[in-house]
Design a protein around this motif. Structure first.
Motif, PDB file in Angstrom:
ATOM      1  N   ALA A  20       0.833  -1.203   0.000  1.00  0.00           N
ATOM      2  CA  ALA A  20       0.000   0.000   0.000  1.00  0.00           C
ATOM      3  C   ALA A  20       0.871   1.258   0.000  1.00  0.00           C
ATOM      4  N   THR A  21       1.996   1.184   0.704  1.00  0.00           N
ATOM      5  CA  THR A  21       2.924   2.324   0.753  1.00  0.00           C
ATOM      6  C   THR A  21       3.461   2.645  -0.634  1.00  0.00           C
ATOM      7  N   PHE A  22       3.727   1.614  -1.439  1.00  0.00           N
ATOM      8  CA  PHE A  22       4.183   1.836  -2.821  1.00  0.00           C
ATOM      9  C   PHE A  22       3.195   2.712  -3.572  1.00  0.00           C
ATOM     10  N   PHE A  23       1.902   2.397  -3.474  1.00  0.00           N
ATOM     11  CA  PHE A  23       0.886   3.166  -4.187  1.00  0.00           C
ATOM     12  C   PHE A  23       0.795   4.592  -3.642  1.00  0.00           C
ATOM     13  N   ALA A  24       0.943   4.746  -2.338  1.00  0.00           N
ATOM     14  CA  ALA A  24       0.923   6.088  -1.754  1.00  0.00           C
ATOM     15  C   ALA A  24       2.088   6.918  -2.287  1.00  0.00           C
ATOM     16  N   LYS A  25       3.255   6.298  -2.377  1.00  0.00           N
ATOM     17  CA  LYS A  25       4.432   7.011  -2.895  1.00  0.00           C
ATOM     18  C   LYS A  25       4.245   7.396  -4.355  1.00  0.00           C
ATOM     19  N   GLU A  26       3.778   6.442  -5.155  1.00  0.00           N
ATOM     20  CA  GLU A  26       3.618   6.698  -6.578  1.00  0.00           C
ATOM     21  C   GLU A  26       2.614   7.810  -6.845  1.00  0.00           C
ATOM     22  N   GLY A  33       1.531  15.638  -4.139  1.00  0.00           N
ATOM     23  CA  GLY A  33       0.671  15.694  -2.957  1.00  0.00           C
ATOM     24  C   GLY A  33       1.437  15.522  -1.670  1.00  0.00           C
ATOM     25  N   LYS A  34       0.702  15.504  -0.583  1.00  0.00           N
ATOM     26  CA  LYS A  34       1.271  15.282   0.739  1.00  0.00           C
ATOM     27  C   LYS A  34       0.626  14.042   1.348  1.00  0.00           C
ATOM     28  N   GLY A  83      11.051  13.499  -1.805  1.00  0.00           N
ATOM     29  CA  GLY A  83      10.588  14.868  -2.003  1.00  0.00           C
ATOM     30  C   GLY A  83       9.111  15.055  -1.731  1.00  0.00           C
ATOM     31  N   ILE A  84       8.515  14.124  -1.000  1.00  0.00           N
ATOM     32  CA  ILE A  84       7.087  14.178  -0.683  1.00  0.00           C
ATOM     33  C   ILE A  84       6.907  14.673   0.741  1.00  0.00           C
ATOM     34  N   LEU A  85       6.094  15.682   0.933  1.00  0.00           N
ATOM     35  CA  LEU A  85       5.797  16.198   2.258  1.00  0.00           C
ATOM     36  C   LEU A  85       4.978  15.155   3.021  1.00  0.00           C
ATOM     37  N   ALA A  86       5.438  14.776   4.210  1.00  0.00           N
ATOM     38  CA  ALA A  86       4.754  13.714   4.946  1.00  0.00           C
ATOM     39  C   ALA A  86       4.737  14.007   6.441  1.00  0.00           C
TER      40      ALA A  86
END
Length: 277
Positions: A20-26, A33-34, A83-86
């Motif tokens: 699921a994390t893979f899809f969130a990253k992609e 997005g964040k 580079g994703i705001l988290a």
């Protein structure tokens, strides 16, 4: 999904949660997005309202909290490295209501979570929180069961009734697919209970696509929608299968939350459930 969208990733740090994390990253990377990474920790008492001096009587819970915070910190770091705001959140659960409240207050544009499927011993997934979320929240919900089949999301399949009220869902998918660089397959399953002759189905397909020649259409004849979906999926291997569900009975002919649940339980492809407006 719009540029700058917020994604809520629900995780228990398991292998399937990693998928699921893979899809969130992609998705977050492509839509700029964040992400909020959320872990649900079931506690033996109401931890939020527990007096501070009494926490020492629950050493195992204190250890679980420390471990969860460390894993959340590491996950946030993975997103930031891309580079994703988290951000992260640790939810102390004394019941599913706590989860629903947090999800609603978080105001995400999409929720992503894993599902171990039938036979899982993990109460967090289908049969518990995921199933209740699927039935009750109106936010787009992506449920992931297995490792991705491609290194990027390149094919989104939309299972549709070809009804007028599903056009807004397709519009959202067109925006998302454009950001992801993905192909949209529009699927209709012709069943004995929802049957269109060729001319009518072609007209409905053209009306749905509204001049977008990049959308591929697939008509499958099957006894029921689930069989038709499987026939398509086994031959075309979508990265995400999308179903539009209605909160009002009678609006759609057969795409109910129960169909989505059946597909999630029985099959491995990721399923995105979107509520009709």
């Amino acid at each position: 999904m719009k540029t700058g969208a917020k994604i809520l990733l629900m995780t228990d740090f398991s292998e399937v949660a990693g998928y699921a994390t893979f899809f969130a990253k992609e998705i977050a990377k492509k839509v700029q997005g964040k992400v909020e990474v959320m872990h649900i920790l079931t506690t033996p008492v109401d931890w939020v309202n527990l007096e501070k001096e009494k926490e020492q009587f629950y050493p195992e819970t204190l250890q679980e909290i420390a471990t969860a915070n460390a894993k959340l910190f590491a996950l946030v770091g993975e997103f930031e490295h891309l580079g994703i705001l988290a951000t992260s959140s640790l939810v102390y659960s004394y019941g599913s209501e706590t989860v629903f409240e947090h999800v609603i207050n978080s105001k995400p544009d999409m929720v992503i979570m894993g599902s171990e499927g039938r036979g899982s011993r993990k109460p967090f997934y289908m049969g518990s929180y995921a199933q209740k979320m699927l039935r009750n929240i109106k936010i787009p919900l992506l449920i992931v069961k297995d490792a991705p089949i491609r290194p990027e999301i390149k094919k989104i399949a939309f299972l549709t009734t070809l009804e007028e009220n599903q056009k807004p869902v397709l519009k959202k998918l067109q925006t998302l697919s454009s950001l992801l660089g993905a192909q949209i397959d529009l699927i209709f399953v012709n069943t004995p209970y929802n049957f269109y002759e060729d001319q009518e189905s072609d007209e409905r397909f053209e009306d749905m696509k509204d001049g977008d020649s990049s959308i591929q259409q697939f008509l499958t004849n099957a006894e029921n929608p689930e069989n038709g979906v499987m026939y398509y999926a086994e031959r075309n291997h979508p990265d995400i299968l999308v179903l539009a569900k209605s909160e009002k009975s009678g609006i759609t002919k057969f795409f109910t939350p129960s169909l989505t649940e059946n597909l999630v339980r029985a099959h491995n492809f990721p399923i995105l459930s979107i509520c009709l407006e």
